[in-house]
Design a protein around this motif. Structure first.
Motif, PDB file in Angstrom:
ATOM      1  N   SER A 211       0.840  -1.197   0.000  1.00 49.64           N
ATOM      2  CA  SER A 211       0.000   0.000   0.000  1.00 49.64           C
ATOM      3  C   SER A 211       0.872   1.243   0.000  1.00 49.64           C
ATOM      4  O   SER A 211       1.730   1.406   0.866  1.00 49.64           O
ATOM      5  N   LYS A 212       0.662   2.078  -1.005  1.00 52.23           N
ATOM      6  CA  LYS A 212       1.392   3.340  -1.080  1.00 52.23           C
ATOM      7  C   LYS A 212       0.558   4.411  -0.397  1.00 52.23           C
ATOM      8  O   LYS A 212      -0.103   5.198  -1.045  1.00 52.23           O
ATOM      9  N   THR A 213       0.551   4.394   0.927  1.00 55.03           N
ATOM     10  CA  THR A 213      -0.223   5.411   1.631  1.00 55.03           C
ATOM     11  C   THR A 213       0.740   6.290   2.417  1.00 55.03           C
ATOM     12  O   THR A 213       1.922   5.981   2.528  1.00 55.03           O
ATOM     13  N   ARG A 214       0.193   7.341   3.005  1.00 52.07           N
ATOM     14  CA  ARG A 214       1.048   8.244   3.772  1.00 52.07           C
ATOM     15  C   ARG A 214       1.403   7.671   5.144  1.00 52.07           C
ATOM     16  O   ARG A 214       2.104   8.292   5.928  1.00 52.07           O
ATOM     17  N   ARG A 215       0.878   6.477   5.459  1.00 54.81           N
ATOM     18  CA  ARG A 215       1.113   5.883   6.781  1.00 54.81           C
ATOM     19  C   ARG A 215       1.949   4.612   6.746  1.00 54.81           C
ATOM     20  O   ARG A 215       2.233   4.043   7.786  1.00 54.81           O
ATOM     21  N   HIS A 216       2.297   4.143   5.560  1.00 53.08           N
ATOM     22  CA  HIS A 216       2.979   2.850   5.462  1.00 53.08           C
ATOM     23  C   HIS A 216       4.423   2.932   4.987  1.00 53.08           C
ATOM     24  O   HIS A 216       4.713   3.508   3.951  1.00 53.08           O
ATOM     25  N   LEU A 217       5.278   2.293   5.753  1.00 49.29           N
ATOM     26  CA  LEU A 217       6.672   2.093   5.363  1.00 49.29           C
ATOM     27  C   LEU A 217       6.871   0.585   5.248  1.00 49.29           C
ATOM     28  O   LEU A 217       6.094  -0.189   5.819  1.00 49.29           O
ATOM     29  N   THR A 218       7.912   0.159   4.561  1.00 47.11           N
ATOM     30  CA  THR A 218       8.193  -1.281   4.521  1.00 47.11           C
ATOM     31  C   THR A 218       9.143  -1.666   5.661  1.00 47.11           C
ATOM     32  O   THR A 218       9.228  -2.818   6.049  1.00 47.11           O
ATOM     33  N   GLU A 219       9.860  -0.652   6.167  1.00 44.33           N
ATOM     34  CA  GLU A 219      10.741  -0.866   7.318  1.00 44.33           C
ATOM     35  C   GLU A 219      10.395   0.220   8.324  1.00 44.33           C
ATOM     36  O   GLU A 219      10.464   1.399   7.992  1.00 44.33           O
ATOM     37  N   PHE A 220       9.978  -0.171   9.503  1.00 41.17           N
ATOM     38  CA  PHE A 220       9.641   0.833  10.514  1.00 41.17           C
ATOM     39  C   PHE A 220      10.073   0.332  11.881  1.00 41.17           C
ATOM     40  O   PHE A 220      10.393  -0.843  12.050  1.00 41.17           O
ATOM     41  N   TRP A 221      10.116   1.240  12.829  1.00 41.43           N
ATOM     42  CA  TRP A 221      10.595   0.896  14.174  1.00 41.43           C
ATOM     43  C   TRP A 221       9.417   0.779  15.121  1.00 41.43           C
ATOM     44  O   TRP A 221       8.506   1.604  15.099  1.00 41.43           O
ATOM     45  N   MET A 222       9.480  -0.253  15.933  1.00 37.92           N
ATOM     46  CA  MET A 222       8.345  -0.500  16.826  1.00 37.92           C
ATOM     47  C   MET A 222       8.869  -0.827  18.228  1.00 37.92           C
ATOM     48  O   MET A 222       9.876  -1.515  18.368  1.00 37.92           O
ATOM     49  N   VAL A 223       8.161  -0.331  19.231  1.00 38.12           N
ATOM     50  CA  VAL A 223       8.454  -0.714  20.609  1.00 38.12           C
ATOM     51  C   VAL A 223       7.309  -1.607  21.064  1.00 38.12           C
ATOM     52  O   VAL A 223       6.144  -1.292  20.832  1.00 38.12           O
ATOM     53  N   GLU A 224       7.650  -2.734  21.670  1.00 37.74           N
ATOM     54  CA  GLU A 224       6.633  -3.713  22.040  1.00 37.74           C
ATOM     55  C   GLU A 224       6.792  -4.198  23.483  1.00 37.74           C
ATOM     56  O   GLU A 224       7.624  -5.063  23.765  1.00 37.74           O
ATOM     57  N   PRO A 225       5.999  -3.618  24.403  1.00 46.83           N
ATOM     58  CA  PRO A 225       5.997  -4.124  25.773  1.00 46.83           C
ATOM     59  C   PRO A 225       5.085  -5.344  25.890  1.00 46.83           C
ATOM     60  O   PRO A 225       4.129  -5.481  25.126  1.00 46.83           O
ATOM     61  N   GLU A 226       5.403  -6.197  26.829  1.00 48.20           N
ATOM     62  CA  GLU A 226       4.567  -7.384  27.091  1.00 48.20           C
ATOM     63  C   GLU A 226       4.617  -7.665  28.593  1.00 48.20           C
ATOM     64  O   GLU A 226       5.699  -7.658  29.181  1.00 48.20           O
ATOM     65  N   MET A 227       3.430  -7.843  29.199  1.00 48.30           N
ATOM     66  CA  MET A 227       3.370  -8.050  30.654  1.00 48.30           C
ATOM     67  C   MET A 227       2.699  -9.378  30.989  1.00 48.30           C
ATOM     68  O   MET A 227       1.631  -9.681  30.450  1.00 48.30           O
ATOM     69  N   ALA A 228       3.305 -10.128  31.916  1.00 51.57           N
ATOM     70  CA  ALA A 228       2.649 -11.323  32.451  1.00 51.57           C
ATOM     71  C   ALA A 228       1.620 -10.864  33.492  1.00 51.57           C
ATOM     72  O   ALA A 228       1.763  -9.795  34.084  1.00 51.57           O
ATOM     73  N   PHE A 229       0.593 -11.682  33.704  1.00 54.68           N
ATOM     74  CA  PHE A 229      -0.468 -11.360  34.667  1.00 54.68           C
ATOM     75  C   PHE A 229      -1.106 -10.008  34.359  1.00 54.68           C
ATOM     76  O   PHE A 229      -1.194  -9.128  35.219  1.00 54.68           O
ATOM     77  N   ALA A 230      -1.508  -9.830  33.127  1.00 59.59           N
ATOM     78  CA  ALA A 230      -2.158  -8.573  32.728  1.00 59.59           C
ATOM     79  C   ALA A 230      -3.276  -8.886  31.749  1.00 59.59           C
ATOM     80  O   ALA A 230      -3.188  -9.839  30.971  1.00 59.59           O
TER      81      ALA A 230
END
Ligand code: 4AD
Ligand code: MG
Length: 427
Positions: A211-230
């Motif tokens: 998709s050639k949109t203003r919101r899409h890159l093919t390479e992007f950076w993401m932060v991903e938290p994950e919590m146990a007991f949540a």
């Protein structure tokens, strides 16, 4: 070489200094040349007065070209009308390396031309301001999770399995095996959360988005938290506190950058908890009221997200989407998934996606089958449920969409130093 940086210039008021940098602009009138010098940490004007310098120095200042690297010697004087509060009364000007025909001039250029010259375009004051804000956002991401007792656990880039659907995978050869570039570190963070309780990863992720949109890159950076007991509600609490913190840090430290970008700061100042929380069903109602007839059961695209965001002046959390449009790992509740998308205000689109994960081994196995995925590749992931499964939740925040929103940029291509788009892999 002990360099004096422009950002430290206030320490040198009344003193003679030698500054190095690049000439980004110049203005002349009769016996005066006004040289605009930048060194990456700031900008300052040097005034070259014919009566103050030898003839050849005045000549040099006259001929100097945009983006030449230069050395300017002079006295630091208070100058209230300048942004930095000081200017240089020059006594000497040297060209270190002349730049001829610098392609990016103060006139307007089209986006294609600028993207082709991205390596030079980064020098412009606006692009530098974006780099600064991006830096601040990444630092706030790290500070936030570190201060909340999360452990940074790095996820691999080469993976044997899809996380976010097989249609956007970049495939590579891994010796004699197929491997993919990671779409998300989530599955690994789920394993990590069982080891450290609260984990997060931060890194590049890859999607062969057609998709050639203003919101899409093919390479992007993401932060991903994950919590146990949540659960999903703990997840929303965390997302909301996190976004409030990031915006607060940028407002505290990067006001000048936001001003350079002509960002409406008052809109960012409203970003305080609590954020509105609506269900997918309520979102559908909003859409129908606004004349968008997306039927129940369909996922939202950019247009729907923009329509919904217009109703709020804060990020809106839409939770409990229909199970059928969401990934295999989501926890099912009725015919919905215990998931949440956080939609940025002002039409900047989805910035966070996440939710509670299926923690029941048998249900997860069934989902893997339903989605046509192979149980074999996910055997390690199923182990997380086999050995002491607990409720757990997390999310992913896309750095570039967050930068676009906070900086007020129309297109994500300006939010990352060297963007990778469907039709761009250079420079
Ligand atoms: O909603 P997504 O696909 O969620 C996941 O990948 C989950 N596994 C995250 C998790 O729960 N740990 O992506 C999360 C965010 C989106 O909200 C968006 O901000 C960003 O990643 N994103 C993109 N940004 C730029 N270009 C793209 N092609 C993007 N795809 C997703
Ligand atoms: Mg999503």
């Amino acid at each position: 070489m002990k360099k004096i940086w422009i950002s430290d210039i206030k320490d040198y008021e009344g003193k003679e200094v030698t500054l190095q940098g690049w000439l980004y602009n110049k203005r002349s009138s009769g016996k005066l040349h006004f040289l605009q010098l930048r060194d990456g940490t700031g900008e300052i004007q040097a005034v070259v007065f014919k009566g103050n310098v030898p003839e050849e120095v005045f000549e040099t200042a006259d001929k100097i070209t945009q983006e030449s690297s230069v050395e300017i010697k002079g006295t630091v004087k208070k100058h209230d009308r300048s942004k930095i509060g000081y200017e240089i009364d020059a006594v000497d000007v040297k060209v270190l390396s002349a730049a001829n025909d610098y392609p990016i001039t103060p006139k307007e250029h089209g986006p294609h031309f600028l993207m082709e010259h991205r390596h030079l375009w980064l020098r412009s004051l606006k692009q530098k301001a974006i780099l600064n804000v991006r830096h601040r956002i990444i630092k706030s991401v790290r500070d936030f999770f570190d201060s909340k007792g999360f452990t940074l656990v790095d996820a691999p880039i080469f993976t044997p399995n899809a996380c976010e659907g097989s249609t956007t995978l970049f495939e590579t050869d891994y010796f004699d095996q197929k491997a993919y570039l990671s779409q998300s570190g989530q599955l690994y963070m789920e394993a990590a959360a069982m080891a450290v309780g609260k984990a997060y990863c931060f890194g590049p992720t890859f999607r062969a988005e057609k998709s050639k949109t203003r919101r899409h890159l093919t390479e992007f950076w993401m932060v991903e938290p994950e919590m146990a007991f949540a659960d999903i509600y703990d997840d929303m609490d965390l997302a909301e506190e996190f976004v409030e913190y990031i915006v607060g840090q940028v407002l505290e430290h990067n006001r000048a950058d936001l001003e350079t970008l002509e960002r409406d700061i008052s809109k960012l100042e409203k970003i305080k908890r609590p954020f509105p929380r609506i269900t997918y069903d309520e979102a559908i109602e909003i859409l129908h009221k606004k004349g968008n007839d997306t039927p129940w059961g369909e996922d939202f695209g950019g247009d729907e997200e923009t329509l919904i965001s217009e109703e709020f002046d804060k990020p809106v959390m839409i939770h409990h989407y229909p199970m059928a449009v969401k990934a295999f790992y989501m926890k099912q509740e009725g015919n919905t998934a215990a998931c949440v998308d956080v939609i940025a205000p002002e039409g900047y689109g989805e910035m966070i996606g996440g939710g509670q994960r299926e923690d029941d081994l048998e249900k997860l196995k069934a989902k893997i089958k339903e989605h046509g995925l192979s149980e074999e590749t996910f055997d390690w992931y199923l182990d997380v449920r086999k050995y002491g499964s607990v409720p757990h939740a997390g999310f992913g925040l896309g750095i570039e969409r967050t930068v676009a929103w906070i900086c007020g940029l129309h297109h994500v291509r300006e939010t990352i130093p060297f963007p990778r788009l469907m039709d761009r892999i250079r420079p």
